[in-house]
Design a protein around this motif. Structure first.
Motif, PDB file in Angstrom:
ATOM      1  N   SER A 213      -0.961   7.758  15.590  1.00  0.00           N
ATOM      2  CA  SER A 213      -0.022   6.786  16.156  1.00  0.00           C
ATOM      3  C   SER A 213       0.614   5.989  15.027  1.00  0.00           C
ATOM      4  CB  SER A 213      -0.755   5.842  17.110  1.00  0.00           C
ATOM      5  OG  SER A 213      -1.716   5.061  16.395  1.00  0.00           O
ATOM      6  N   ALA A 214       1.652   5.244  15.366  1.00  0.00           N
ATOM      7  CA  ALA A 214       2.324   4.415  14.360  1.00  0.00           C
ATOM      8  C   ALA A 214       1.359   3.395  13.764  1.00  0.00           C
ATOM      9  CB  ALA A 214       3.523   3.717  14.983  1.00  0.00           C
ATOM     10  N   SER A 215       0.491   2.827  14.607  1.00  0.00           N
ATOM     11  CA  SER A 215      -0.461   1.823  14.110  1.00  0.00           C
ATOM     12  C   SER A 215      -1.469   2.451  13.142  1.00  0.00           C
ATOM     13  CB  SER A 215      -1.189   1.159  15.279  1.00  0.00           C
ATOM     14  OG  SER A 215      -1.930   2.109  16.026  1.00  0.00           O
ATOM     15  N   GLN A 216      -1.889   3.683  13.406  1.00  0.00           N
ATOM     16  CA  GLN A 216      -2.823   4.359  12.503  1.00  0.00           C
ATOM     17  C   GLN A 216      -2.162   4.682  11.172  1.00  0.00           C
ATOM     18  OE1 GLN A 216      -3.850   7.561  15.243  1.00  0.00           O
ATOM     19  NE2 GLN A 216      -5.933   6.782  15.441  1.00  0.00           N
ATOM     20  N   LEU A 217      -0.910   5.114  11.228  1.00  0.00           N
ATOM     21  CA  LEU A 217      -0.185   5.409   9.990  1.00  0.00           C
ATOM     22  C   LEU A 217       0.024   4.142   9.170  1.00  0.00           C
ATOM     23  CD1 LEU A 217       2.463   7.973  11.306  1.00  0.00           C
ATOM     24  CD2 LEU A 217       0.513   8.456   9.809  1.00  0.00           C
ATOM     25  N   LEU A 218       0.291   3.035   9.851  1.00  0.00           N
ATOM     26  CA  LEU A 218       0.453   1.763   9.142  1.00  0.00           C
ATOM     27  C   LEU A 218      -0.874   1.290   8.551  1.00  0.00           C
ATOM     28  CD1 LEU A 218       2.903  -0.164  11.512  1.00  0.00           C
ATOM     29  CD2 LEU A 218       3.390   0.791   9.238  1.00  0.00           C
ATOM     30  N   ARG A 219      -1.975   1.598   9.230  1.00  0.00           N
ATOM     31  CA  ARG A 219      -3.284   1.246   8.691  1.00  0.00           C
ATOM     32  C   ARG A 219      -3.550   2.019   7.402  1.00  0.00           C
ATOM     33  NH1 ARG A 219      -9.175   2.746  11.364  1.00  0.00           N
ATOM     34  NH2 ARG A 219     -10.454   1.575   9.876  1.00  0.00           N
ATOM     35  N   ILE A 220      -3.232   3.296   7.405  1.00  0.00           N
ATOM     36  CA  ILE A 220      -3.404   4.120   6.194  1.00  0.00           C
ATOM     37  C   ILE A 220      -2.486   3.610   5.095  1.00  0.00           C
ATOM     38  CG2 ILE A 220      -3.098   6.442   5.251  1.00  0.00           C
ATOM     39  CD1 ILE A 220      -3.797   7.443   8.147  1.00  0.00           C
ATOM     40  N   LEU A 221      -1.267   3.241   5.482  1.00  0.00           N
ATOM     41  CA  LEU A 221      -0.314   2.714   4.502  1.00  0.00           C
ATOM     42  C   LEU A 221      -0.812   1.403   3.915  1.00  0.00           C
ATOM     43  CD1 LEU A 221       2.507   3.591   3.428  1.00  0.00           C
ATOM     44  CD2 LEU A 221       3.501   2.007   5.069  1.00  0.00           C
ATOM     45  N   SER A 222      -1.450   0.573   4.732  1.00  0.00           N
ATOM     46  CA  SER A 222      -1.973  -0.705   4.239  1.00  0.00           C
ATOM     47  C   SER A 222      -3.113  -0.490   3.247  1.00  0.00           C
ATOM     48  CB  SER A 222      -2.439  -1.572   5.404  1.00  0.00           C
ATOM     49  OG  SER A 222      -3.561  -1.002   6.062  1.00  0.00           O
ATOM     50  N   LEU A 223      -3.938   0.529   3.480  1.00  0.00           N
ATOM     51  CA  LEU A 223      -4.999   0.856   2.517  1.00  0.00           C
ATOM     52  C   LEU A 223      -4.390   1.342   1.206  1.00  0.00           C
ATOM     53  CD1 LEU A 223      -7.579   2.642   4.857  1.00  0.00           C
ATOM     54  CD2 LEU A 223      -7.919   0.472   3.653  1.00  0.00           C
ATOM     55  N   SER A 224      -3.313   2.115   1.303  1.00  0.00           N
ATOM     56  CA  SER A 224      -2.624   2.581   0.093  1.00  0.00           C
ATOM     57  C   SER A 224      -2.025   1.407  -0.673  1.00  0.00           C
ATOM     58  CB  SER A 224      -1.521   3.585   0.460  1.00  0.00           C
ATOM     59  OG  SER A 224      -2.069   4.763   1.010  1.00  0.00           O
ATOM     60  N   LEU A 225      -1.468   0.438   0.065  1.00  0.00           N
ATOM     61  CA  LEU A 225      -0.908  -0.754  -0.578  1.00  0.00           C
ATOM     62  C   LEU A 225      -1.999  -1.565  -1.253  1.00  0.00           C
ATOM     63  CD1 LEU A 225       1.352  -2.757  -1.180  1.00  0.00           C
ATOM     64  CD2 LEU A 225       0.976  -3.750   1.091  1.00  0.00           C
ATOM     65  N   LEU A 226      -3.129  -1.728  -0.583  1.00  0.00           N
ATOM     66  CA  LEU A 226      -4.244  -2.488  -1.163  1.00  0.00           C
ATOM     67  C   LEU A 226      -4.726  -1.814  -2.444  1.00  0.00           C
ATOM     68  CD1 LEU A 226      -6.228  -4.833  -0.919  1.00  0.00           C
ATOM     69  CD2 LEU A 226      -7.674  -3.378   0.515  1.00  0.00           C
ATOM     70  N   ARG A 227      -4.859  -0.501  -2.405  1.00  0.00           N
ATOM     71  CA  ARG A 227      -5.284   0.230  -3.605  1.00  0.00           C
ATOM     72  C   ARG A 227      -4.248   0.070  -4.722  1.00  0.00           C
ATOM     73  NH1 ARG A 227      -5.172   6.533  -4.993  1.00  0.00           N
ATOM     74  NH2 ARG A 227      -6.416   6.406  -6.896  1.00  0.00           N
ATOM     75  N   TYR A 228      -2.980   0.136  -4.366  1.00  0.00           N
ATOM     76  CA  TYR A 228      -1.910  -0.021  -5.350  1.00  0.00           C
ATOM     77  C   TYR A 228      -2.007  -1.373  -6.046  1.00  0.00           C
ATOM     78  CZ  TYR A 228       2.832  -0.223  -7.253  1.00  0.00           C
ATOM     79  OH  TYR A 228       3.924  -0.343  -8.095  1.00  0.00           O
ATOM     80  N   LEU A 229      -2.214  -2.420  -5.262  1.00  0.00           N
ATOM     81  CA  LEU A 229      -2.319  -3.763  -5.836  1.00  0.00           C
ATOM     82  C   LEU A 229      -3.517  -3.865  -6.777  1.00  0.00           C
ATOM     83  CD1 LEU A 229      -1.486  -5.917  -2.681  1.00  0.00           C
ATOM     84  CD2 LEU A 229       0.007  -5.412  -4.636  1.00  0.00           C
ATOM     85  N   VAL A 230      -4.596  -3.142  -6.462  1.00  0.00           N
ATOM     86  CA  VAL A 230      -5.782  -3.164  -7.317  1.00  0.00           C
ATOM     87  C   VAL A 230      -5.469  -2.535  -8.666  1.00  0.00           C
ATOM     88  CG1 VAL A 230      -8.110  -2.227  -7.655  1.00  0.00           C
ATOM     89  CG2 VAL A 230      -7.485  -3.250  -5.468  1.00  0.00           C
ATOM     90  N   PHE A 231      -4.850  -1.327  -8.681  1.00  0.00           N
ATOM     91  CA  PHE A 231      -4.652  -0.730 -10.007  1.00  0.00           C
ATOM     92  C   PHE A 231      -3.505  -1.363 -10.786  1.00  0.00           C
ATOM     93  CE2 PHE A 231      -3.094   2.961  -7.264  1.00  0.00           C
ATOM     94  CZ  PHE A 231      -1.738   2.847  -7.531  1.00  0.00           C
ATOM     95  N   VAL A 232      -2.583  -2.062 -10.107  1.00  0.00           N
ATOM     96  CA  VAL A 232      -1.605  -2.860 -10.851  1.00  0.00           C
ATOM     97  C   VAL A 232      -2.295  -4.072 -11.474  1.00  0.00           C
ATOM     98  CG1 VAL A 232       0.422  -4.344 -10.638  1.00  0.00           C
ATOM     99  CG2 VAL A 232       0.412  -2.108  -9.547  1.00  0.00           C
ATOM    100  N   LEU A 233      -3.190  -4.707 -10.714  1.00  0.00           N
ATOM    101  CA  LEU A 233      -3.962  -5.834 -11.248  1.00  0.00           C
ATOM    102  C   LEU A 233      -4.782  -5.392 -12.464  1.00  0.00           C
ATOM    103  CD1 LEU A 233      -5.064  -8.723 -11.138  1.00  0.00           C
ATOM    104  CD2 LEU A 233      -6.748  -7.926  -9.454  1.00  0.00           C
ATOM    105  N   GLN A 234      -5.377  -4.213 -12.403  1.00  0.00           N
ATOM    106  CA  GLN A 234      -6.126  -3.694 -13.549  1.00  0.00           C
ATOM    107  C   GLN A 234      -5.241  -3.644 -14.789  1.00  0.00           C
ATOM    108  OE1 GLN A 234      -7.621  -0.068 -11.322  1.00  0.00           O
ATOM    109  NE2 GLN A 234      -9.346  -0.405 -12.693  1.00  0.00           N
ATOM    110  N   TYR A 235      -4.036  -3.133 -14.604  1.00  0.00           N
ATOM    111  CA  TYR A 235      -3.121  -2.980 -15.751  1.00  0.00           C
ATOM    112  C   TYR A 235      -2.708  -4.350 -16.289  1.00  0.00           C
ATOM    113  CZ  TYR A 235      -0.285   0.365 -18.391  1.00  0.00           C
ATOM    114  OH  TYR A 235       0.223   1.179 -19.366  1.00  0.00           O
ATOM    115  N   VAL A 236      -2.410  -5.281 -15.391  1.00  0.00           N
ATOM    116  CA  VAL A 236      -2.021  -6.635 -15.814  1.00  0.00           C
ATOM    117  C   VAL A 236      -3.145  -7.271 -16.629  1.00  0.00           C
ATOM    118  CG1 VAL A 236      -1.496  -8.966 -15.007  1.00  0.00           C
ATOM    119  CG2 VAL A 236      -0.416  -7.001 -13.906  1.00  0.00           C
ATOM    120  N   LEU A 237      -4.384  -7.112 -16.163  1.00  0.00           N
ATOM    121  CA  LEU A 237      -5.533  -7.684 -16.879  1.00  0.00           C
ATOM    122  C   LEU A 237      -5.731  -7.015 -18.231  1.00  0.00           C
ATOM    123  CD1 LEU A 237      -8.123  -8.089 -13.975  1.00  0.00           C
ATOM    124  CD2 LEU A 237      -6.701  -9.855 -15.022  1.00  0.00           C
TER     125      LEU A 237
END
Length: 326
Positions: A213-237
């Motif tokens: 469903s759209a909500s499930q796809l958005l949930r997967i997308l939100s996990l991808s966004l969270l992971r993205y923010l983590v490895f960008v934070l790693q690089y910034v640090l």
């Protein structure tokens, strides 16, 4: 899994993969200019607390990816978080040897029940598209920021004329919109292929896509966004650790553009270090003269986020038990 196949994996694929990864890493490091100086800077960074934070975030990074993979696989079978974690690390070991990490599925399937492996290809594609989509969205935002809102008087895009800057942004946004529409309408792909007799044998394996469903796809997308923010934070640090003094907000957008470039550039995991170093220097040299620090950060993030997980994954492949699936 057939016992003979597990024997092949244990006594051939696992050892060969580990040897190839270690040799490839050795060759890549030897070919780097100023390796000794960069390695000394990386070693010096070990004394700083932020470096250990980056290492801990590596576990968070791959933990989020494991959770995303678990959520996807639960559509076809029971799948624990621990098994999902082993699965993504094993996939990481094989993806280091393939162009643009397309081979990760080859490692992940070792932890999927045999009858669900073909369906899991579709699930893996969904996860990959969601991560690519986040990378493209954030990369486009970074391009727009550097083009129109960077007030430092300098821009990483200034090497191109305004016309080509605009073309780059428009093409990136257009590609992102198309990918987003494809992602949220995966069911259309199933419906289309059901109408084509040539794909009759394939449809039964991709029908699982119609369950999202759209909500499930958005949930997967939100996990991808969270992971993205983590490895960008790693690089910034890591830039801070390597004494690359670029304001944190600007670093975020520069790194977003960097990951966009890495996503579309044709590379192979264990060969991409020179590309990473070159791309990061070209993007950041207008904002910092510490070229050595920029290159050292690229080396460190490559080792922490890709090489170490790949080596762990190859050891996990070695450790697969030779028993029959129940």
């Amino acid at each position: 899994m057939n016992k003979n196949i597990k024997i092949l994996i244990n006594y051939f694929l696992g050892p060969v993969l580990l040897i190839v990864l270690c040799y490839s890493l050795y060759r890549q490091l030897l070919q780097q200019q100023d390796l000794a100086i960069r390695w000394q800077q990386v070693k010096h960074s070990w004394q700083q607390p932020l470096f250990f934070v980056v290492c801990l975030l590596m576990l968070v990074n791959w933990g989020i990816e494991a959770r995303k993979w678990q959520v996807l696989v639960l559509h076809v079978q029971d799948f624990s978080f621990g098994r999902a974690f082993k699965s993504v690390l094993s996939g990481c070991s094989i993806t280091m040897l393939t162009p643009n990490r397309i081979g990760e599925y080859g490692g992940r399937i070792l932890f999927i029940k045999e009858e669900h492996r073909i369906k899991a290809i579709s699930l893996n594609i969904v996860g990959s598209i969601s991560q690519l989509l986040v990378t493209m969205i954030m990369g486009c935002a970074g391009l727009i920021f550097l083009r129109f809102f960077s007030h430092s008087g300098r821009s990483a895009l200034s090497v191109l004329p305004d016309f080509w800057n605009n073309i780059l942004i428009y093409f990136s946004i257009s590609g992102t919109v198309l990918l987003f529409l494809f992602y949220i309408r995966l069911g259309w792909l199933v419906s289309l292929m059901e109408k084509l007799t040539a794909f009759n044998k394939i449809v039964k394996h991709i029908q699982v896509l119609d369950e999202f469903s759209a909500s499930q796809l958005l949930r997967i997308l939100s996990l991808s966004l969270l992971r993205y923010l983590v490895f960008v934070l790693q690089y910034v640090l890591l830039l801070r650790v390597m004494e690359v003094h670029i304001e944190a907000g600007l670093s975020f957008w520069l790194i977003s553009v960097f990951y966009l470039l890495m996503a579309v550039a044709p590379t192979i995991g264990f060969l991409e270090l020179p590309v990473r170093a070159k791309a990061s220097v070209e993007l950041m040299k207008l904002y910092s003269t510490n070229t050595l620090g920029i290159e050292s950060a690229a080396l460190a993030i490559w080792l922490i986020n890709l090489v170490v997980p790949a080596l762990i994954g190859s050891l996990l492949i070695l450790g697969i038990k030779i028993v029959k699936e129940k």
